[in-house]
Design an enzyme around this catalytic site. Structure first.
Site, PDB file in Angstrom:
ATOM      1  N   HIS A  23     -46.827   0.318  58.845  1.00 55.26           N
ATOM      2  CA  HIS A  23     -46.876  -0.561  57.669  1.00 55.26           C
ATOM      3  C   HIS A  23     -48.154  -0.325  56.878  1.00 55.26           C
ATOM      4  CE1 HIS A  23     -45.202  -4.125  55.625  1.00 55.26           C
ATOM      5  NE2 HIS A  23     -46.470  -4.360  55.305  1.00 55.26           N
ATOM      6  N   ASP A  25     -49.445  -1.137  52.727  1.00 51.32           N
ATOM      7  CA  ASP A  25     -49.058  -1.812  51.489  1.00 51.32           C
ATOM      8  C   ASP A  25     -49.627  -1.150  50.239  1.00 51.32           C
ATOM      9  OD1 ASP A  25     -47.360  -4.228  51.817  1.00 51.32           O
ATOM     10  OD2 ASP A  25     -48.887  -4.806  53.248  1.00 51.32           O
ATOM     11  N   GLU A 128     -40.089  -5.172  53.054  1.00 53.64           N
ATOM     12  CA  GLU A 128     -40.703  -6.273  53.803  1.00 53.64           C
ATOM     13  C   GLU A 128     -40.142  -7.614  53.349  1.00 53.64           C
ATOM     14  OE1 GLU A 128     -45.124  -7.573  55.416  1.00 53.64           O
ATOM     15  OE2 GLU A 128     -44.963  -6.505  53.511  1.00 53.64           O
ATOM     16  N   HIS A 155     -40.173 -12.432  55.060  1.00 52.56           N
ATOM     17  CA  HIS A 155     -41.617 -12.344  54.897  1.00 52.56           C
ATOM     18  C   HIS A 155     -42.167 -13.731  55.264  1.00 52.56           C
ATOM     19  CE1 HIS A 155     -45.545 -11.705  52.678  1.00 52.56           C
ATOM     20  NE2 HIS A 155     -45.501 -10.737  53.593  1.00 52.56           N
ATOM     21  N   HIS A 196     -43.038 -10.900  61.102  1.00 50.60           N
ATOM     22  CA  HIS A 196     -42.945 -12.021  60.149  1.00 50.60           C
ATOM     23  C   HIS A 196     -41.884 -13.054  60.503  1.00 50.60           C
ATOM     24  CE1 HIS A 196     -45.872 -11.317  56.972  1.00 50.60           C
ATOM     25  NE2 HIS A 196     -45.597 -10.024  57.034  1.00 50.60           N
ATOM     26  N   HIS A 217     -45.658  -4.515  62.249  1.00 47.62           N
ATOM     27  CA  HIS A 217     -47.090  -4.856  62.244  1.00 47.62           C
ATOM     28  C   HIS A 217     -47.274  -6.256  62.851  1.00 47.62           C
ATOM     29  CE1 HIS A 217     -45.442  -6.349  58.469  1.00 47.62           C
ATOM     30  NE2 HIS A 217     -46.577  -6.893  58.078  1.00 47.62           N
ATOM     31  N   ASP A 325     -51.296  -2.286  58.677  1.00 44.62           N
ATOM     32  CA  ASP A 325     -51.234  -3.202  57.536  1.00 44.62           C
ATOM     33  C   ASP A 325     -52.372  -2.945  56.553  1.00 44.62           C
ATOM     34  OD1 ASP A 325     -50.067  -5.104  55.925  1.00 44.62           O
ATOM     35  OD2 ASP A 325     -50.738  -6.827  57.088  1.00 44.62           O
TER      36      ASP A 325
END
Length: 396
Positions: A23, A25, A128, A155, A196, A217, A325
């Site tokens: 993961h 972003d 995500e 999420h 999540h 993650h 992350d």
């Protein structure tokens, strides 16, 4: 053995078995900072002033495959969420097109291995949050066709069909439509990502899926009691399921002392008119001012190693991986400040007695295996008719 020797051993291992990171972003960061103008954030140059990620630091970190998150905020809904997800996918494809000597699109386990052989970073995509499909299985299929190879079921907010870890439970896990989403992901060969989601959603999904799951993650709840982490009873199911839990580096998820500090920092962001996950320059400035007045507890690579030790003990070494992350968090551990830090973590695990074979599974082999197994299940299901179920039919 001296630290320098351990670090050299770590780099040698990563040269052969690079990190598959679950993961990152970067696409959302590029959206927030420069509205996808890649020339303004040329990751072929040093971007440490703005980003956790650039090509040189990915090479230094021994990253060989990256699941780029095509995340959109969970307060995006309906068509807005779908179109923003498409823009994120477009960003990943634009990055690969811009840097073809360094990045290579990957859609399968074979593609990952080929990219490694080519000396390029395999670029995969993960969505995500199920809000990206707007309660539409046809949209789920379209995302798969565009290259998305995992979807995190939620999420930070509940969906109509699945409970999030950071919201008040409503469905008690997955609804009937949520179960249908998991089955359709199995049919496609899209990995079910349980980061999540609530613990009950984790358990529901594990009860439905025919393919291995991932946690792209998430770390250990027994080591740091945060709802974003994985309870031991769920970790213990991974050997039967075949899945992989990819430990994250986010300090508020890995360091117990950071949990209360983060709550106060998030409240400060909201008080200043920002979403608590805002990573724009203005948002980061508010975070920095708060940190200057309230020094934050600092996690290190040893903190993350504590999680990996426990996760290996409960789930087994065949069922763990890494999901940093990066560019999705304001703060990172000391020694893991950005994507160049993976050798520090591997050196710490070597110091703790992890074998070379075990580390090769952690960094590369487990993640490749789990995608290959999802592909095998999809091949078995290839004659099943795509589901046309709607949430109204199943949950109405």
């Amino acid at each position: 053995m001296a630290d320098a020797e351990l670090l050299e051993q770590a780099r040698q291992l990563l040269a052969e078995y690079p990190v598959v990171d679950g993961h990152n972003d970067l696409p959302w960061k590029l959206r927030e900072q420069v509205h996808y103008d890649l020339a303004q954030r040329d990751i072929a140059t040093d971007q440490r002033e703005h980003l956790h990620t650039d090509l040189a630091r990915l090479r230094a970190g021994g990253v060989g495959a990256q699941f780029w998150s095509v995340y959109v905020r969970s307060d995006f809904a309906g068509d807005k969420a779908v179109s923003a997800t498409l823009e994120q996918i477009d960003c990943v494809r634009a990055l690969v097109a811009r840097y073809p000597a360094q990045l290579e699109l990957a859609f399968s386990a074979d593609d990952m291995e080929q990219a490694r052989a080519d000396g390029r970073l395999a670029s995969l995509m993960g969505a995500e949050g199920g809000h990206s499909i707007d309660e539409s299985l046809a949209t789920l299929r379209a995302l798969y066709q565009l290259g998305v190879r995992y979807m995190t079921l939620t999420h930070n907010d509940n969906l109509s069909w699945a409970d999030s870890a950071t919201d008040e439970p409503k469905a008690g896990g997955l609804t009937r439509f949520g179960e249908e989403v998991v089955r359709e992901m199995n049919r496609l060969g899209m990995l079910v990502d349980l980061s999540h989601v609530s613990a009950d959603t984790m358990r529901s999904a594990l009860g439905v899926t025919r393919a291995p799951v991932i946690f792209s993650h998430s770390s250990s709840r027994a080591v740091c009691d945060h709802v974003r982490n994985i309870p031991d009873d769920v970790l213990a199911q991974l050997p039967v399921n075949g899945g992989v839990a990819m430990a994250t580096f986010v300090p508020k998820f890995v360091l117990p002392e950071a949990v209360a500090w983060t709550k106060a920092a998030d409240a400060n962001m909201v008080a200043h008119g920002f979403h608590h996950l805002d990573l724009s320059p203005a948002g980061l400035a508010v975070q920095a001012e708060f940190e200057a007045a309230n020094p934050r507890p600092v996690a290190t690579e040893a903190t993350v190693a504590d999680h990996l030790d426990h996760m290996r003990e409960v789930a087994g070494v065949d069922h763990i991986g890494l999901g940093g992350d990066y560019d999705g968090t304001a703060f990172t551990p000391k020694g893991l400040e950005d994507v160049s830090g993976y050798p520090n973590l591997i050196a710490e695990l070597l110091r703790r007695g992890w074998s070379r074979d075990d580390l090769a599974k952690l960094t590369w082999k487990n993640a490749v295996r789990v995608l290959r197994e999802a592909e095998r299940v999809a091949h078995e299901l290839r004659f099943e008719t795509p589901s046309i179920a709607t949430i109204g039919q199943l949950d109405g």
